[in-house]
Design a protein around this motif. Structure first.
Motif, PDB file in Angstrom:
ATOM      1  N   HIS A 227     -78.615 -26.478  14.062  1.00  0.00           N
ATOM      2  CA  HIS A 227     -79.199 -27.508  14.916  1.00  0.00           C
ATOM      3  C   HIS A 227     -79.262 -28.846  14.179  1.00  0.00           C
ATOM      4  O   HIS A 227     -79.671 -28.899  13.024  1.00  0.00           O
ATOM      5  CB  HIS A 227     -80.615 -27.029  15.289  1.00  0.00           C
TER       6      HIS A 227
ATOM      7  N   ALA B  56     -85.465 -31.656  32.819  1.00  0.00           N
ATOM      8  CA  ALA B  56     -84.588 -31.648  31.648  1.00  0.00           C
ATOM      9  C   ALA B  56     -85.343 -31.968  30.358  1.00  0.00           C
ATOM     10  O   ALA B  56     -85.086 -31.360  29.316  1.00  0.00           O
ATOM     11  CB  ALA B  56     -83.443 -32.633  31.846  1.00  0.00           C
TER      12      ALA B  56
ATOM     13  N   GLU C 265     -77.145 -31.180  38.793  1.00  0.00           N
ATOM     14  CA  GLU C 265     -78.506 -31.611  38.485  1.00  0.00           C
ATOM     15  C   GLU C 265     -79.284 -31.843  39.778  1.00  0.00           C
ATOM     16  O   GLU C 265     -78.824 -32.546  40.674  1.00  0.00           O
ATOM     17  CB  GLU C 265     -78.469 -32.898  37.661  1.00  0.00           C
TER      18      GLU C 265
ATOM     19  N   ALA D 282     -71.083 -27.940  19.120  1.00  0.00           N
ATOM     20  CA  ALA D 282     -71.512 -27.638  20.489  1.00  0.00           C
ATOM     21  C   ALA D 282     -72.482 -28.714  20.933  1.00  0.00           C
ATOM     22  O   ALA D 282     -73.393 -29.084  20.194  1.00  0.00           O
ATOM     23  CB  ALA D 282     -72.176 -26.264  20.550  1.00  0.00           C
ATOM     24  N   VAL D 283     -72.246 -29.259  22.104  1.00  0.00           N
ATOM     25  CA  VAL D 283     -73.151 -30.249  22.685  1.00  0.00           C
ATOM     26  C   VAL D 283     -73.605 -29.695  24.033  1.00  0.00           C
ATOM     27  O   VAL D 283     -72.787 -29.414  24.899  1.00  0.00           O
ATOM     28  CB  VAL D 283     -72.452 -31.605  22.881  1.00  0.00           C
ATOM     29  N   ILE D 284     -74.921 -29.516  24.144  1.00  0.00           N
ATOM     30  CA  ILE D 284     -75.471 -28.974  25.384  1.00  0.00           C
ATOM     31  C   ILE D 284     -76.235 -30.085  26.083  1.00  0.00           C
ATOM     32  O   ILE D 284     -77.144 -30.680  25.507  1.00  0.00           O
ATOM     33  CB  ILE D 284     -76.408 -27.782  25.088  1.00  0.00           C
ATOM     34  N   HIS D 285     -75.843 -30.361  27.306  1.00  0.00           N
ATOM     35  CA  HIS D 285     -76.456 -31.414  28.105  1.00  0.00           C
ATOM     36  C   HIS D 285     -77.468 -30.748  29.030  1.00  0.00           C
ATOM     37  O   HIS D 285     -77.084 -29.992  29.913  1.00  0.00           O
ATOM     38  CB  HIS D 285     -75.320 -32.100  28.873  1.00  0.00           C
ATOM     39  N   LEU D 286     -78.738 -30.964  28.774  1.00  0.00           N
ATOM     40  CA  LEU D 286     -79.765 -30.303  29.594  1.00  0.00           C
ATOM     41  C   LEU D 286     -80.033 -31.120  30.855  1.00  0.00           C
ATOM     42  O   LEU D 286     -80.221 -32.335  30.790  1.00  0.00           O
ATOM     43  CB  LEU D 286     -81.050 -30.137  28.774  1.00  0.00           C
ATOM     44  N   ILE D 287     -80.043 -30.410  31.979  1.00  0.00           N
ATOM     45  CA  ILE D 287     -80.176 -31.116  33.250  1.00  0.00           C
ATOM     46  C   ILE D 287     -81.294 -30.515  34.090  1.00  0.00           C
ATOM     47  O   ILE D 287     -81.644 -29.346  33.950  1.00  0.00           O
ATOM     48  CB  ILE D 287     -78.840 -31.114  34.017  1.00  0.00           C
TER      49      ILE D 287
ATOM     50  N   LEU E 128     -85.481 -29.621  26.991  1.00  0.00           N
ATOM     51  CA  LEU E 128     -85.117 -30.101  25.660  1.00  0.00           C
ATOM     52  C   LEU E 128     -86.268 -29.874  24.679  1.00  0.00           C
ATOM     53  O   LEU E 128     -86.045 -29.441  23.540  1.00  0.00           O
ATOM     54  CB  LEU E 128     -84.752 -31.589  25.725  1.00  0.00           C
TER      55      LEU E 128
ATOM     56  N   HIS F  91     -81.013 -32.562  14.401  1.00  0.00           N
ATOM     57  CA  HIS F  91     -82.032 -33.343  15.095  1.00  0.00           C
ATOM     58  C   HIS F  91     -81.502 -34.722  15.467  1.00  0.00           C
ATOM     59  O   HIS F  91     -80.676 -35.281  14.748  1.00  0.00           O
ATOM     60  CB  HIS F  91     -83.284 -33.483  14.226  1.00  0.00           C
TER      61      HIS F  91
ATOM     62  N   ASN G 223     -79.550 -23.848  33.239  1.00  0.00           N
ATOM     63  CA  ASN G 223     -79.047 -25.216  33.139  1.00  0.00           C
ATOM     64  C   ASN G 223     -78.001 -25.507  34.207  1.00  0.00           C
ATOM     65  O   ASN G 223     -76.841 -25.145  34.054  1.00  0.00           O
ATOM     66  CB  ASN G 223     -78.453 -25.416  31.737  1.00  0.00           C
TER      67      ASN G 223
ATOM     68  N   ASN H 279     -67.304 -28.136  22.116  1.00  0.00           N
ATOM     69  CA  ASN H 279     -67.486 -27.326  23.325  1.00  0.00           C
ATOM     70  C   ASN H 279     -66.195 -26.586  23.699  1.00  0.00           C
ATOM     71  O   ASN H 279     -65.811 -26.530  24.865  1.00  0.00           O
ATOM     72  CB  ASN H 279     -67.959 -28.184  24.504  1.00  0.00           C
TER      73      ASN H 279
ATOM     74  N   ARG I 291     -72.989 -19.203  28.541  1.00  0.00           N
ATOM     75  CA  ARG I 291     -72.315 -19.629  27.314  1.00  0.00           C
ATOM     76  C   ARG I 291     -73.294 -19.441  26.179  1.00  0.00           C
ATOM     77  O   ARG I 291     -74.474 -19.750  26.309  1.00  0.00           O
ATOM     78  CB  ARG I 291     -71.948 -21.113  27.453  1.00  0.00           C
TER      79      ARG I 291
ATOM     80  N   GLN J   1     -75.285 -28.852  17.963  1.00  0.00           N
ATOM     81  CA  GLN J   1     -75.213 -27.893  16.868  1.00  0.00           C
ATOM     82  C   GLN J   1     -73.844 -28.010  16.207  1.00  0.00           C
ATOM     83  O   GLN J   1     -72.836 -28.128  16.887  1.00  0.00           O
ATOM     84  CB  GLN J   1     -75.414 -26.462  17.380  1.00  0.00           C
TER      85      GLN J   1
ATOM     86  N   PRO K 232     -79.005 -38.618  27.931  1.00  0.00           N
ATOM     87  CA  PRO K 232     -80.093 -38.612  26.938  1.00  0.00           C
ATOM     88  C   PRO K 232     -80.560 -37.220  26.489  1.00  0.00           C
ATOM     89  O   PRO K 232     -81.014 -37.070  25.359  1.00  0.00           O
ATOM     90  CB  PRO K 232     -81.226 -39.332  27.669  1.00  0.00           C
ATOM     91  N   MET K 233     -80.490 -36.215  27.365  1.00  0.00           N
ATOM     92  CA  MET K 233     -81.097 -34.914  27.042  1.00  0.00           C
ATOM     93  C   MET K 233     -80.052 -33.964  26.471  1.00  0.00           C
ATOM     94  O   MET K 233     -79.439 -33.200  27.220  1.00  0.00           O
ATOM     95  CB  MET K 233     -81.711 -34.288  28.307  1.00  0.00           C
ATOM     96  N   ILE K 234     -79.838 -34.035  25.164  1.00  0.00           N
ATOM     97  CA  ILE K 234     -78.811 -33.162  24.597  1.00  0.00           C
ATOM     98  C   ILE K 234     -79.306 -32.417  23.356  1.00  0.00           C
ATOM     99  O   ILE K 234     -80.231 -32.845  22.671  1.00  0.00           O
ATOM    100  CB  ILE K 234     -77.508 -33.923  24.234  1.00  0.00           C
ATOM    101  N   ILE K 235     -78.641 -31.285  23.120  1.00  0.00           N
ATOM    102  CA  ILE K 235     -78.840 -30.525  21.889  1.00  0.00           C
ATOM    103  C   ILE K 235     -77.479 -30.502  21.201  1.00  0.00           C
ATOM    104  O   ILE K 235     -76.456 -30.258  21.857  1.00  0.00           O
ATOM    105  CB  ILE K 235     -79.259 -29.073  22.186  1.00  0.00           C
TER     106      ILE K 235
END
Lengths: 65, 279
Positions: free
Chosen positions: A39, B183, B234, A57-62, B187, A41, B206, A5, B220, A34, A29-32
């Motif tokens: 990507h 979230a 959040e 890159a680590v994307i934390h989805l919120i 995902l 999995h 996000n 990042n 980004r 790359q 828990p909710m991450i992507i």
């Protein structure tokens, strides 16, 4: 040295995605993830190795929207 | 010399002023838009100018309306957006706001998908009205888009978006905007898009709970993912979503979609900020 990042992070042999997430304390828990734009999995985190010089890159989805 | 007057090619004498065009072609017009920006009646037109003359307060005919709506678009830009298709996954605070902005900007086709109906607690941040409570969101949003720009083609799907239908819903989209609330849904969509439509850019919202902190809202890019928001705030109990900050994030997403469709705007210069706001 690798990039995570946009920040530098020390590389060592045997650095898997799982290990990297532990080192960075990315426990959410909710991450992507790359690596160099590809990507990865979730079920491959343990056996996907980060190479020296990689851009991760680590994307934390919120929640919210 | 030739100019375009209300989208028709006309011949005018060199040195002609807007006021003379009004007299000859559109008596009663009291507003002139020249190449996408208002000008004075004393302005002298040049060859190939695009001039739109409008009579304020007068309802134009249906035939006239489309180019009057497009008068403030930069020539050339509108034509490219008209051919574009943007998918919007979810029609809540992010999706309804992004959709309205893209419709006003003149994006030709919008694919909107949502399973839900408008309910009262949506109105604190979503682009619906009291009289739409109970309507399917996709129907209400399609109606609101039509009121703002009837020339947008709206493809609506009243369906819960799941991994299995992502490809069928959005295969024709040039860009997809992720506009879910939860979230785990964000995902699911990101994973599905990366696997099934990897060439289609996905613009994710996000982190946008609360108010203020404008400077933390940003975009980004990671490969084909474009992430808008502060990536930290959040929503949850005691930390709600409010129209301005959700709307700001949604408009960042819509703005990013335009940049993806058109390429970076060459007229915008990135100089260093001279007067940063002290915090």
């Amino acid at each position: 040295m690798i990039n995570v990042n946009g920040e530098r992070h020390p590389w060592h042999a045997g650095l898997s995605i799982t290990r990297l997430l532990q080192e960075k304390n990315y426990v959410f828990p909710m991450i992507i993830v790359q690596i160099n734009g590809a990507h990865v999995h979730e079920e491959r985190y343990a056996d996907t190795m980060v190479r020296d010089g990689d851009d991760v890159a680590v994307i934390h989805l919120i929640t919210g929207g | 010399m030739k100019i375009y007057l209300n989208e028709k090619k006309v011949t005018v004498t060199p040195g002609a002023k807007v006021a003379e065009l009004v007299k000859k072609h559109k008596p009663g017009a009291d507003l002139c838009i020249l190449n996408g920006f208002p000008c004075l009646m004393e302005h002298t037109v040049a060859a190939n100018d695009r001039v739109v003359l409008i009579e304020k307060g007068k309802r134009p005919s249906k035939r006239e309306l489309e180019h009057l709506l497009a008068a403030r678009h930069t020539p050339g830009v509108h034509a490219r957006l008209k051919k574009a298709c943007v998918g919007i996954a979810g029609c809540g605070g992010l999706g309804s706001t992004a959709a309205m902005a893209l419709a006003r900007a003149g994006v030709g086709t919008l694919i909107i998908a949502d399973f839900d109906v408008v309910e009262p607690s949506n109105l604190n941040r979503q682009q619906y009205y009291v009289d739409q409570i109970g309507e399917a969101k996709v129907d209400a949003l399609a109606g609101n888009i039509r009121r703002a720009n009837p020339y947008v083609q709206v493809v609506k799907h009243r369906v819960r978006i799941v991994r299995q239908n992502v490809k069928a819903l959005f295969r024709d989209a040039d860009v997809v905007i992720e506009a879910f609330d939860r979230a785990d849904q964000k995902l699911m969509l990101a994973d599905a898009m990366l696997d099934l439509l990897p060439k289609t850019p996905l613009v994710i919202g996000n982190g946008m709970a609360g108010y203020g902190a404008n400077d933390l809202l940003r975009t980004r890019r990671v490969g084909n993912l474009h992430i808008c928001g502060d990536e930290a705030s959040e929503a949850g109990h005691g930390f709600g979503l409010m129209a301005p900050r959700v709307g700001a994030c949604a408009l960042l997403q819509a703005n990013q979609a335009l940049e993806i469709l058109l390429g970076p705007d060459p007229r915008i210069t990135r100089s260093e900020i001279r007067n940063p706001i002290p915090r």
